[in-house]
Design a protein around this motif. Structure first.
Motif, PDB file in Angstrom:
ATOM      1  N   SER A   1     -18.180 -87.161  42.082  1.00  0.00           N
ATOM      2  CA  SER A   1     -17.762 -85.874  41.216  1.00  0.00           C
ATOM      3  C   SER A   1     -18.279 -85.882  39.818  1.00  0.00           C
ATOM      4  O   SER A   1     -18.401 -84.935  39.041  1.00  0.00           O
ATOM      5  N   GLU A   2     -18.593 -87.196  39.412  1.00  0.00           N
ATOM      6  CA  GLU A   2     -19.368 -87.417  37.911  1.00  0.00           C
ATOM      7  C   GLU A   2     -20.126 -88.689  37.955  1.00  0.00           C
ATOM      8  O   GLU A   2     -20.369 -89.548  38.694  1.00  0.00           O
TER       9      GLU A   2
ATOM     10  N   SER B   1     -20.648 -84.432  34.778  1.00  0.00           N
ATOM     11  CA  SER B   1     -20.172 -83.944  36.065  1.00  0.00           C
ATOM     12  C   SER B   1     -21.377 -83.989  37.065  1.00  0.00           C
ATOM     13  O   SER B   1     -22.414 -83.806  36.492  1.00  0.00           O
TER      14      SER B   1
ATOM     15  N   SER C   1     -23.178 -80.565  36.302  1.00  0.00           N
ATOM     16  CA  SER C   1     -23.740 -80.399  34.861  1.00  0.00           C
ATOM     17  C   SER C   1     -25.189 -81.299  35.095  1.00  0.00           C
ATOM     18  O   SER C   1     -26.014 -81.033  34.458  1.00  0.00           O
ATOM     19  N   CYS C   2     -24.943 -82.511  35.728  1.00  0.00           N
ATOM     20  CA  CYS C   2     -26.038 -83.119  35.993  1.00  0.00           C
ATOM     21  C   CYS C   2     -27.318 -82.437  36.971  1.00  0.00           C
ATOM     22  O   CYS C   2     -28.437 -82.455  36.331  1.00  0.00           O
TER      23      CYS C   2
END
Length: 332
Positions: A10-11, A93, A96-97
């Protein structure tokens, strides 16, 4: 992304530029200064080109989009890096990545093709001056630019999907300061050879094909310059090629080293340092290389400066007159 009971990430944790706390303040200040100068330099180029009618030519049309890409390029990477230096928990996240990788890859790939379009423009202008006004039409320029953005979008989509379809069930720590391909591939716990081959093929085709085209164009320009009778024209052609090739060598050399380096001999720590060149240094240097060394851009800057000073003088005159103050040190 392929997932099972234990593979969903998830991150991720970005390890950043350095783990040494005494260097982090220095890195933050240096990166912040670089980012501000990059934004101001590239925005200045775009504004100058928009304001000055003499710069409404194909070369400066492509240059304005190169500056736009450099702004997007830097804004994709540096703000997140600055934030991670300040916070204790340096997480990004999954979404975002993936978004950062996609945006970065799109800008980088599109920039390759914009540089190729600029090289072709210089080739026609110097080697085929009589055909130049006919060939480099507005329609062709828009078509080349649209093609560059289209190839950039398609390539980055393949690039991103190839990486994020993999399961990440080992460490979630990315040994980098942004979500780049090689360090993400190193985190996969499955056989990543197909994804590595796909990424290498996409990056290799875009980088090598545009690099060969650019080198061929500038070699033709240099060859043609040797036969010019005018010393001034010959010097201008050599100066233009030298400055452009310096930027291109820095951009392509660092990109090839990171993305097309053999996996068996890859060092993520070394790749992180080299990637600073194409992700941070090139967007900073491009306005200097393509603008300050260019006579037309320098003339446009002088004219813009003159207009600003003239406007300030008029404002001062009007302000003094409205207050009834003496305009030249004495009444009347």
């Amino acid at each position: 992304m392929v997932e099972d009971n234990h593979t969903f990430a998830s991150e991720f944790i970005l390890l950043g530029i350095t783990n040494q706390k005494d260097l982090q303040v220095t890195c933050f200040v240096l990166l912040l200064v670089i980012y501000v100068v990059t934004l101001l330099g590239n925005l200045g180029v775009i504004i100058l080109i928009r304001m000055d009618l003499c710069l409404h030519t194909p070369m400066y049309f492509f240059l304005s989009h190169l500056s736009l890409l450099d702004i997007c390029y830097s804004s994709t990477i540096i703000p997140q890096t600055l934030l991670n230096i300040l916070v204790e928990r340096k997480v990004i996240s999954f979404v975002s990545c993936a978004t950062q990788l996609f945006s970065f890859a799109t800008c980088a790939t599109t920039e390759c093709y914009v540089l190729a379009a600029m090289a072709y423009d210089r080739y026609l202008a110097i080697c085929k001056p009589l055909l130049y006004p006919v060939v480099m039409s507005q329609r062709l320029c828009l078509g080349m630019l649209a093609g560059a953005y289209l190839v950039g979008g398609v390539s980055s989509t393949i690039h991103t999907i190839s990486i994020f379809r993999l399961p990440f069930c080992q460490s979630k720590k990315i040994n980098h300061f942004f979500c780049d391909g090689p360090p993400l591939l190193a985190l996969s716990c499955s056989d990543a050879r197909v994804s590595e081959a796909t990424v290498s093929a996409v990056v290799g085709f875009n980088v090598l094909s545009t690099m060969v085209f650019i080198l061929a164009s500038y070699l033709s320009v240099l060859s043609n310059a040797l036969w010019m009778h005018s010393v001034a024209s010959r010097h201008k052609a050599f100066s233009t090629c030298a400055s452009h090739l310096a930027s291109i060598a820095l951009y392509y050399g660092s990109s090839i080293f990171v993305y097309l380096h053999p996996v068996s001999r890859r060092s993520l720590g070394r790749d992180k340092v080299v990637s600073m060149l194409y992700s941070v240094a090139v967007p900073l240097l491009n306005p200097l290389i393509y603008s300050l060394r260019n006579r037309d851009m320098r003339n446009a800057m002088r004219k813009a400066k003159g207009r600003v000073l003239s406007s300030l003088s008029i404002c001062g005159f009007c302000s003094a007159e409205s207050r009834g103050l003496p305009l030249h040190g004495k009444e009347g």
